[in-house]
Enzyme design. Structure first.
Site, short mmCIF file in Angstrom:
data_model
loop_
_atom_site.label_atom_id
_atom_site.label_comp_id
_atom_site.label_asym_id
_atom_site.label_seq_id
_atom_site.Cartn_x
_atom_site.Cartn_y
_atom_site.Cartn_z
N CYS A 132 0.83 -1.21 0.00
CA CYS A 132 0.00 0.00 0.00
C CYS A 132 0.86 1.26 0.00
O CYS A 132 0.54 2.25 -0.68
CB CYS A 132 -0.93 0.01 1.22
N CYS A 212 -7.99 -2.75 -4.05
CA CYS A 212 -7.25 -3.49 -5.07
C CYS A 212 -7.76 -4.92 -5.16
O CYS A 212 -8.19 -5.51 -4.16
CB CYS A 212 -5.76 -3.49 -4.72
N CYS A 238 -5.30 1.61 4.26
CA CYS A 238 -4.20 1.47 3.32
C CYS A 238 -2.99 2.31 3.68
O CYS A 238 -1.91 2.12 3.13
CB CYS A 238 -4.67 1.82 1.91
#
Length: 245
Positions: A132, A212, A238
């Site tokens: 991330c 994602c 994230c």
């Protein structure tokens, strides 16, 4: 002879916003309806340069629509981590075009850093925090460099780490604006219906929170809306956003 530019190295440039100034802005807009708050922020901004950041996730259309009714030219930033669902990319293009935004800015991970730190493209599987940071945090930091304020789509109901989310907060010296901080799911759904906004195609498949592809799974009935994010890991954000309890 001394270099006159050397003085610049000694200048400590204070951040424009602090937790105290963010709290003051919170108090100023306490009780002000969301769309009115946004209009006033655009008409009499407490900042110099503003960006709108969107993941084009399940509920992003609400905030995007609100802002588009005020200023379609605001810089709209999207971080393409290169791990994004294809459905999200298609939804981004459809929604941005439909709402008429004129300054879409797409940022991607630095290819040099990817080659150094994620050559196999599998870092998500053993170090999601590092992934991330590489694919989201660093690109967003670059994207926000020219701005001293940005609008985020975070909402307090989305998980236990966002319960105390304020409308305004300080973030690395910038003002982060969370217009939908106090909106619940029912209110968001009503806005979708009222304005006939398209839904993210994955939402109907059990994805109430979409990030994602490798780190997003379907959510079962009764689970926290963000339970499908980094399932199996002790991770809830994230890195772009700090938890707010």
């Amino acid at each position: 002879m001394a270099n006159p530019l050397r003085k610049l190295d000694l200048i400590d440039i204070a951040p424009k916003f602090t937790p105290v100034s963010a709290a003051e802005i919170n108090a100023r807009f306490d009780g002000v309806e969301t769309t009115e708050m946004l209009r006033r922020l655009f008409d009499e901004p407490p900042y110099d340069d503003l960006a709108l950041v969107s993941s084009f996730g399940a509920e992003s259309a609400v905030l995007l629509h609100m802002v588009s009714q005020i200023d379609k030219s605001v810089p709209l930033i999207f971080i393409n981590t290169q791990k994004i669902f294809g459905e999200t990319l298609a939804y981004r293009d459809e929604l941005a075009e439909r709402l008429g935004f004129t300054d879409m800015r797409v940022y991607r991970p630095d290819p040099y850093l990817l080659a150094q730190k994620d050559a196999t493209s599998l870092r998500w599987s053993y170090d999601p925090d590092g992934c991330c940071d590489l694919r989201k945090v660093e690109p967003l930091r670059r994207a926000l460099a020219p701005f001293d304020a940005w609008i985020s789509g975070r909402k307090g109901f989305q998980g236990k780490t966002r319960n105390a989310l304020p409308r305004f907060e300080e973030d690395e010296g910038r003002l982060k604006i969370n217009p939908l901080a106090d909106w619940d799911k029912a209110r968001l759904n009503a806005y979708f219906e009222e304005h006939k906004l398209p839904r993210h195609p994955l939402e109907a498949q059990g994805y109430p929170s979409i990030g994602c592809a490798p780190c997003t799974s379907q959510v079962q009935a009764g689970e926290d809306p963000r339970a499908g994010r980094w399932r199996g890991w002790d991770k809830t954000e994230c890195g772009i956003h700090d938890p707010v309890f």
